[in-house]
Design an enzyme around this catalytic site. Structure first.
Site, PDB file in Angstrom:
ATOM      1  N   HIS A  57       0.851  -1.199   0.000  1.00 40.76           N
ATOM      2  CA  HIS A  57       0.000   0.000   0.000  1.00 40.76           C
ATOM      3  C   HIS A  57       0.886   1.248   0.000  1.00 40.76           C
ATOM      4  CE1 HIS A  57      -4.152  -1.639   1.315  1.00 40.76           C
ATOM      5  NE2 HIS A  57      -3.566  -2.407   0.437  1.00 40.76           N
ATOM      6  N   TYR A  79      -9.622   5.709   6.571  1.00 44.17           N
ATOM      7  CA  TYR A  79      -9.829   6.100   7.965  1.00 44.17           C
ATOM      8  C   TYR A  79     -10.882   7.207   7.955  1.00 44.17           C
ATOM      9  CZ  TYR A  79      -5.545   3.656   9.393  1.00 44.17           C
ATOM     10  OH  TYR A  79      -4.590   2.701   9.671  1.00 44.17           O
ATOM     11  N   PRO A 109      -5.294   0.797  18.189  1.00 45.41           N
ATOM     12  CA  PRO A 109      -4.891   0.280  16.879  1.00 45.41           C
ATOM     13  C   PRO A 109      -4.959   1.291  15.736  1.00 45.41           C
ATOM     14  CG  PRO A 109      -7.022  -0.614  17.528  1.00 45.41           C
ATOM     15  CD  PRO A 109      -6.523   0.162  18.692  1.00 45.41           C
ATOM     16  N   LYS A 138       0.165   0.177  14.895  1.00 43.68           N
ATOM     17  CA  LYS A 138       1.535   0.115  15.429  1.00 43.68           C
ATOM     18  C   LYS A 138       1.814  -1.081  16.357  1.00 43.68           C
ATOM     19  CE  LYS A 138       3.351   3.496  13.390  1.00 43.68           C
ATOM     20  NZ  LYS A 138       3.197   2.799  12.111  1.00 43.68           N
ATOM     21  N   TYR A 174       3.508   6.669   9.887  1.00 41.01           N
ATOM     22  CA  TYR A 174       2.632   5.547   9.502  1.00 41.01           C
ATOM     23  C   TYR A 174       3.456   4.397   8.904  1.00 41.01           C
ATOM     24  CZ  TYR A 174      -1.560   3.123   8.014  1.00 41.01           C
ATOM     25  OH  TYR A 174      -2.550   2.184   7.869  1.00 41.01           O
TER      26      TYR A 174
HETATM   27  C1  FAD Z   1      -8.532  -7.432  19.232  1.00 37.22           C
HETATM   28  C2  FAD Z   1      -7.201  -6.842  18.847  1.00 37.22           C
HETATM   29  C3  FAD Z   1      -7.063  -6.188  17.612  1.00 37.22           C
HETATM   30  C4  FAD Z   1      -5.844  -5.636  17.235  1.00 37.22           C
HETATM   31  N1  FAD Z   1      -5.721  -5.003  16.039  1.00 37.22           N
HETATM   32  C5  FAD Z   1      -4.523  -4.480  15.684  1.00 37.22           C
HETATM   33  C6  FAD Z   1      -4.332  -3.805  14.456  1.00 37.22           C
HETATM   34  O1  FAD Z   1      -5.266  -3.676  13.660  1.00 37.22           O
HETATM   35  N2  FAD Z   1      -3.098  -3.303  14.171  1.00 37.22           N
HETATM   36  C7  FAD Z   1      -2.022  -3.462  15.028  1.00 37.22           C
HETATM   37  O2  FAD Z   1      -0.893  -3.047  14.728  1.00 37.22           O
HETATM   38  N3  FAD Z   1      -2.181  -4.075  16.186  1.00 37.22           N
HETATM   39  C8  FAD Z   1      -3.385  -4.584  16.530  1.00 37.22           C
HETATM   40  N4  FAD Z   1      -3.516  -5.216  17.695  1.00 37.22           N
HETATM   41  C9  FAD Z   1      -2.341  -5.337  18.509  1.00 37.22           C
HETATM   42  C10 FAD Z   1      -1.440  -6.486  18.037  1.00 37.22           C
HETATM   43  O3  FAD Z   1      -2.228  -7.588  17.710  1.00 37.22           O
HETATM   44  C11 FAD Z   1      -0.487  -6.766  19.172  1.00 37.22           C
HETATM   45  O4  FAD Z   1       0.281  -5.600  19.394  1.00 37.22           O
HETATM   46  C12 FAD Z   1       0.435  -7.963  18.900  1.00 37.22           C
HETATM   47  O5  FAD Z   1      -0.302  -9.154  18.924  1.00 37.22           O
HETATM   48  C13 FAD Z   1       1.533  -8.007  19.963  1.00 37.22           C
HETATM   49  O6  FAD Z   1       2.240  -9.196  19.858  1.00 37.22           O
HETATM   50  P1  FAD Z   1       2.857  -9.881  21.153  1.00 37.22           P
HETATM   51  O7  FAD Z   1       3.547 -11.089  20.639  1.00 37.22           O
HETATM   52  O8  FAD Z   1       3.594  -8.878  21.928  1.00 37.22           O
HETATM   53  O9  FAD Z   1       1.615 -10.288  22.074  1.00 37.22           O
HETATM   54  P2  FAD Z   1       0.374 -11.352  21.819  1.00 37.22           P
HETATM   55  O10 FAD Z   1       0.087 -11.370  20.363  1.00 37.22           O
HETATM   56  O11 FAD Z   1      -0.636 -10.940  22.772  1.00 37.22           O
HETATM   57  O12 FAD Z   1       1.040 -12.720  22.190  1.00 37.22           O
HETATM   58  C14 FAD Z   1       1.274 -13.086  23.526  1.00 37.22           C
HETATM   59  C15 FAD Z   1       1.248 -14.601  23.650  1.00 37.22           C
HETATM   60  O13 FAD Z   1       1.558 -14.953  24.995  1.00 37.22           O
HETATM   61  C16 FAD Z   1       0.676 -15.961  25.426  1.00 37.22           C
HETATM   62  N5  FAD Z   1       0.546 -15.902  26.900  1.00 37.22           N
HETATM   63  C17 FAD Z   1      -0.197 -15.059  27.652  1.00 37.22           C
HETATM   64  N6  FAD Z   1      -0.052 -15.307  28.948  1.00 37.22           N
HETATM   65  C18 FAD Z   1       0.819 -16.347  29.036  1.00 37.22           C
HETATM   66  C19 FAD Z   1       1.346 -17.069  30.124  1.00 37.22           C
HETATM   67  N7  FAD Z   1       1.009 -16.789  31.372  1.00 37.22           N
HETATM   68  N8  FAD Z   1       2.218 -18.051  29.862  1.00 37.22           N
HETATM   69  C20 FAD Z   1       2.565 -18.376  28.580  1.00 37.22           C
HETATM   70  N9  FAD Z   1       2.070 -17.730  27.504  1.00 37.22           N
HETATM   71  C21 FAD Z   1       1.204 -16.724  27.745  1.00 37.22           C
HETATM   72  C22 FAD Z   1      -0.624 -15.650  24.727  1.00 37.22           C
HETATM   73  O14 FAD Z   1      -1.470 -16.801  24.645  1.00 37.22           O
HETATM   74  C23 FAD Z   1      -0.122 -15.185  23.363  1.00 37.22           C
HETATM   75  O15 FAD Z   1      -0.009 -16.244  22.454  1.00 37.22           O
HETATM   76  C24 FAD Z   1      -4.736  -5.760  18.109  1.00 37.22           C
HETATM   77  C25 FAD Z   1      -4.879  -6.396  19.340  1.00 37.22           C
HETATM   78  C26 FAD Z   1      -6.099  -6.936  19.721  1.00 37.22           C
HETATM   79  C27 FAD Z   1      -6.232  -7.605  21.067  1.00 37.22           C
END
Ligand code: FAD
Length: 389
Positions: free
Chosen positions: A72, A200, A292, A296, A384
């Site tokens: 994009h 947006y 969101p 980011k 962005y």
């Molecule tokens: C509904 C939703 C929509 C989103 N939409 C967007 C978007 O459009 N654009 C964007 O940039 N970001 C978006 N985000 C944010 C983005 O998805 C997150 O920033 C991203 O997933 C972060 O990755 P992470 O690996 O840090 O955490 P997570 O993806 O949360 O991964 C953490 C992992 O740790 C595991 N875990 C949790 N507790 C424990 C434990 N006690 N022991 C072992 N494992 C554990 C979980 O099961 C999970 O698999 C969204 C988030 C949500 C919730």
């Protein structure tokens, strides 16, 4: 069990860190609370910055992304019943973003990890962290067997509700938080998106976003009250509300049909400082959350991983702890810039309960300025597409 780096969480942060460490020959084990299928069922982010794409390429996990990801070069801002395009490529020195779902990123990383033979323990129960001051280990139950995993370092990649940050004494962390009085109701549908680029939309009824995952799969959002539940919205109600918030000509082009998923996500800005405590390093959502609006969250998880991997590689290959000592400061400098951008995008596009007519006029004037000033479009575009790592 013993490993060099114990990674808590198999989300994008944990899997990407595991891939980078594995490629550098640094031992690591991922301990994940849920099943792989559950991790893959979570529909979340979809916009990847160039830095994130480059990291995925560097670990050989971008074959499908390169084939199927959508490049994009711009976004549309909708207000005053019309679309106003911001050319990202032109205003961000040729850089662009790639639309490719978080689920697909996760699937590619999981497949590569299975092939690499590095260990991932799914469905680990009662995960607890110990000895993070000096001799860390992770305890959990796997298949009803108690396991102790000794390690040099723990990477807390377990998201906002994970155990890593919660293992720290409250006094060790400084927390900054803003909870927004609204959420996003998201709908996924196997229907062609209304537009080639993201829209947006700022509207007096509230924000709306037209996004996609592929040319055949649309992802739409409407701002709703924080107390709303997805099951209270029929698909027809969603489509009607979405169309009301778009310019008339755009609304007329929306293809509607049955949803394959609907959910409400709360909006929050959150930072916990520092991101290092002894031998424990927090990464991604475990340390910070952004609304969101600026796309980011996933990209910040990737930049944290980049800094942490650099530091761990330096420690093992060059016997220097300088990178580890600098991790929190380096990561937080970028985190706060993304927090600012995400807060700003949220504040100019959403309807706030207390904004009044004055606040509405300010939003419109900001959007008018934004779409007519080269300098303002450059500021939007460079944030962005992602600030450099
Ligand atoms: C509904 C939703 C929509 C989103 N939409 C967007 C978007 O459009 N654009 C964007 O940039 N970001 C978006 N985000 C944010 C983005 O998805 C997150 O920033 C991203 O997933 C972060 O990755 P992470 O690996 O840090 O955490 P997570 O993806 O949360 O991964 C953490 C992992 O740790 C595991 N875990 C949790 N507790 C424990 C434990 N006690 N022991 C072992 N494992 C554990 C979980 O099961 C999970 O698999 C969204 C988030 C949500 C919730």
């Amino acid at each position: 069990m013993r490993t060099q780096v114990a990674i808590i969480g198999a989300g994008p942060a944990g899997l990407l860190l595991g891939a980078l460490l594995g490629k550098a020959g640094i031992g690591n084990v991922i301990v994940e609370r849920s099943s792989a299928a559950h991790v893959l069922s979570r529909i979340r982010a979809g916009v990847l910055e160039q830095g994130t794409v480059d990291l995925l390429r560097s670990v050989g996990c971008a074959t499908r992304l390169d084939a199927e990801g959508l490049i994009h070069e711009g976004i549309d801002l909708a207000f005053d019943d019309s679309l106003h395009r911001v050319d990202l490529k032109q205003h961000a020195g040729g850089r662009v973003v790639t639309v490719y779902g978080q689920t697909e990123v996760t699937r590619d990383l999981m497949d590569a990890r299975s092939a690499s033979g590095h260990s991932t323990i799914y469905e680990a129960a009662d995960v607890t962290l110990h000895g993070i001051d000096a001799s860390p280990y992770v305890a959990f139950r796997s298949d009803r067997v108690d396991v102790r995993l000794d390690c040099d370092f723990i990477a807390g990649c377990d998201g906002f509700h994970g155990v890593s940050r919660q293992s720290l004494p409250a006094a060790a962390l400084r927390v900054f938080e803003r909870v927004y009085p609204f959420g996003w109701l998201g709908l996924m549908a196997d229907l062609p998106p209304v537009n080639d680029e993201l829209i947006y939309a700022r509207h007096s009824r509230g924000f709306a976003l037209c996004s996609m995952r592929s040319p055949a799969r649309s992802r739409y959002y409407v701002q709703v009250d924080a107390s709303e539940h997805a099951e209270d919205w029929s698909d027809d109600q969603f489509w009607d509300e979405l169309r009301r918030r778009l310019p008339e000509a755009t609304a007329a082009r929306v293809t509607t049909g049955p949803s394959i998923e609907k959910s409400v996500a709360a909006l929050r800005s959150f930072v916990a400082e520092p991101m290092r405590f002894g031998q424990l390093f927090l990464c991604g959502d475990a340390a910070h959350i952004v609304p969101p609006t600026g796309a980011k969250g996933l990209n910040l998880a990737a930049s944290d991983v980049h800094y942490l991997f650099d530091a761990l590689r330096e420690f093992y290959e060059e016997k220097s702890a300088a990178g580890l000592d600098a991790y929190s400061t380096r990561a937080l400098a970028r985190v706060w810039k993304a927090e600012r951008f995400s807060w700003w995008m949220t504040s100019i596009l959403h309807r706030f309960p207390d904004q009044g007519e004055f606040g509405e006029r300010l939003q419109l004037s900001e959007l008018d300025y934004l779409t007519h000033s080269e300098a303002a479009m450059s500021a939007l575009a460079e944030n962005y597409v992602g600030l450099p790592f």
